[in-house]
Design a protein around this motif. Sequence first.
Motif, mmCIF file in Angstrom:
data_model
loop_
_atom_site.group_PDB
_atom_site.id
_atom_site.type_symbol
_atom_site.label_atom_id
_atom_site.label_comp_id
_atom_site.label_asym_id
_atom_site.label_seq_id
_atom_site.Cartn_x
_atom_site.Cartn_y
_atom_site.Cartn_z
ATOM 1 N N SER A 160 -6.384 0.016 -2.489
ATOM 2 C CA SER A 160 -6.760 -0.288 -1.445
ATOM 3 C C SER A 160 -8.133 0.548 -1.587
ATOM 4 N N LYS A 161 -8.255 1.475 -2.350
ATOM 5 C CA LYS A 161 -9.498 2.346 -2.520
ATOM 6 C C LYS A 161 -9.564 1.778 -4.298
ATOM 7 N N GLY A 194 0.788 -1.435 -0.271
ATOM 8 C CA GLY A 194 0.426 -0.046 -0.532
ATOM 9 C C GLY A 194 1.741 1.246 0.004
ATOM 10 N N ILE A 195 0.466 1.688 -0.342
ATOM 11 C CA ILE A 195 1.178 3.306 -0.161
ATOM 12 C C ILE A 195 1.905 3.764 0.670
ATOM 13 N N LYS A 196 0.722 4.126 1.989
ATOM 14 C CA LYS A 196 1.679 4.096 3.273
ATOM 15 C C LYS A 196 2.147 4.112 3.649
ATOM 16 N N ALA A 206 -3.200 7.479 -5.401
ATOM 17 C CA ALA A 206 -5.027 6.831 -4.708
ATOM 18 C C ALA A 206 -6.055 6.459 -5.093
ATOM 19 N N TYR A 207 -6.154 7.336 -5.784
ATOM 20 C CA TYR A 207 -7.918 7.434 -5.749
ATOM 21 C C TYR A 207 -7.797 7.532 -7.559
ATOM 22 N N TYR A 240 -14.878 11.958 -1.763
ATOM 23 C CA TYR A 240 -14.818 12.466 -0.766
ATOM 24 C C TYR A 240 -15.165 14.289 -1.330
ATOM 25 N N TYR A 285 -3.262 14.715 2.982
ATOM 26 C CA TYR A 285 -3.550 13.178 3.855
ATOM 27 C C TYR A 285 -2.917 13.126 4.594
ATOM 28 N N ASP A 295 0.657 10.793 -5.346
ATOM 29 C CA ASP A 295 0.216 10.043 -4.925
ATOM 30 C C ASP A 295 -1.303 9.853 -6.374
ATOM 31 N N SER A 304 -2.388 1.933 -5.729
ATOM 32 C CA SER A 304 -2.768 1.203 -4.431
ATOM 33 C C SER A 304 -4.242 1.028 -4.711
ATOM 34 N N CYS A 333 -0.806 15.116 -4.705
ATOM 35 C CA CYS A 333 -1.822 13.955 -4.303
ATOM 36 C C CYS A 333 -3.504 14.392 -5.567
ATOM 37 N N TYR A 350 1.850 11.372 5.074
ATOM 38 C CA TYR A 350 2.692 12.215 4.345
ATOM 39 C C TYR A 350 3.775 13.562 5.430
ATOM 40 N N ASN A 402 -6.737 13.387 -1.405
ATOM 41 C CA ASN A 402 -7.346 13.305 -0.355
ATOM 42 C C ASN A 402 -7.106 15.021 0.450
ATOM 43 N N ARG A 437 -4.439 -5.410 1.653
ATOM 44 C CA ARG A 437 -2.974 -4.760 1.349
ATOM 45 C C ARG A 437 -2.674 -5.490 0.190
HETATM 46 N N1 PLP Z 1 -2.728 7.906 0.327
HETATM 47 C C1 PLP Z 1 -3.933 9.192 0.699
HETATM 48 C C2 PLP Z 1 -4.109 10.280 -0.246
HETATM 49 C C3 PLP Z 1 -4.936 8.302 0.961
HETATM 50 O O1 PLP Z 1 -6.057 8.712 1.202
HETATM 51 C C4 PLP Z 1 -4.409 6.779 1.281
HETATM 52 C C5 PLP Z 1 -5.419 6.162 2.140
HETATM 53 O O2 PLP Z 1 -6.730 6.703 2.935
HETATM 54 C C6 PLP Z 1 -3.835 6.266 1.286
HETATM 55 C C7 PLP Z 1 -2.563 6.862 0.429
HETATM 56 C C8 PLP Z 1 -2.424 4.874 1.712
HETATM 57 O O3 PLP Z 1 -3.149 4.332 0.580
HETATM 58 P P1 PLP Z 1 -2.863 2.657 1.664
HETATM 59 O O4 PLP Z 1 -3.828 1.658 1.759
HETATM 60 O O5 PLP Z 1 -2.711 1.983 0.203
HETATM 61 O O6 PLP Z 1 -1.863 2.392 2.098
#
Ligand code: PLP
Length: 366
Positions: free
Chosen positions: A218-219, A98-100, A188-189, A304, A122, A186, A216, A154, A125, A158, A227
């Motif tokens: 994830s979303k 995942g990205i985090k 992610a979305y 969002y 987010y 990033d 990712s 991003c 970071y 987010n 994961r």
């Molecule tokens: N990047 C952003 C902008 C997010 O909002 C989130 C999760 O809310 C993530 C990364 C985390 O993603 P991951 O679940 O892939 O770690």
Amino acid sequence: MINENFNKLSETYLFSQVSRIIRGRSDVINLSVGDARLPLPQVIADAGAKAASELSQAKTFRGYPPESGYDFFKQAVQDYYMRKGVALQKNEIFVSDGIKSDMATFLRVFGKVSVLLPSPCYPAYVDANVLHGNEISYYTDFPPPQRADVIIICSPSNPTGKSLSIAELSKWVDYAKKTESIILYDSAYEAFVSSDAPTSIYCIDGAKDCAVEFCSLSKTAGFTGVRCGYTVVPNECGLNKVYARLKSCLTNGVSYITQAMGACALTNGYEAIVANINYYRRNAAIMLEALGDVECSGGVDSPYIWLRCGDSWKEFHKLLDVYGLGVTPGVGFGQSGSKYVRINAFCYYDEAIEAAKRLKRYVFYR
Ligand code: PLP
């Protein structure tokens, strides 16, 4: 002995704090932490079950995976990017959990650097860069107030839900090249984009020279619990080899089962995940409509909605206690969010309908 940067972290992580306040309130519709709500599509669960079953047979058992990902996973990513008109080499793709965690890992490529973060952003970071001892400054718009070694972007954002257009992103790419900065993008979305905004920074000519992209499932695919993600480090940006070496220092990879599910999500499971994304998009549209002319952004290219409302903690408590809506106070994403709350559409359809009614009352009476 302990890393002194720990003392510089804020005491609690925003989402844990908000979850603690909302937890146990059965009267509340939770539109707070951005976590997937719909179950995984059956086709993806089946891919995981099949992979697990293969591991139970001597002939198909697998041990340690390649650190940067199985070829079949990278092929699925390559094909996914080809559909965006972007050609990637397999060695440029690194599977992650995942990205985090992968963005925090990636920072270890650098020594202490100066970093530009979007404001609001987010919060992970900030934590990752504080822990690394980086010098942080913020930008709200283009151009940023000063140069930095690293720029985090991003899009869709987010928390604001805004996405950058081709023209806007091109300016950042040109700027990064001119100032010899590296963009950490990033994405992610990206799967939520329904406008003509780019879904990868590599849709911009020359971006491979200066940008690393974090992705990712994830979303995109409801994998917040599974994961699985991937990071694209182009050969042209000069960091590919060092990142490959770093990964080999820090990880033994991502499980076969997870990668099988991830590859499925990007190939034969893609239609099913788009159906789930459309479900969340419809929720966002319903709530956006209820807000009428009130100043807000997002909800179109993103799950969002970023609602301008007044003191963010005060409005958070009002929405919670008077209207039974759990949102996220905007100040948790930085000072520039202090007059906003973030509402997310990761809820069930009937919850979105009820939340829309409550939001309508909230904006009417405030
Ligand atoms: N990047 C952003 C902008 C997010 O909002 C989130 C999760 O809310 C993530 C990364 C985390 O993603 P991951 O679940 O892939 O770690």
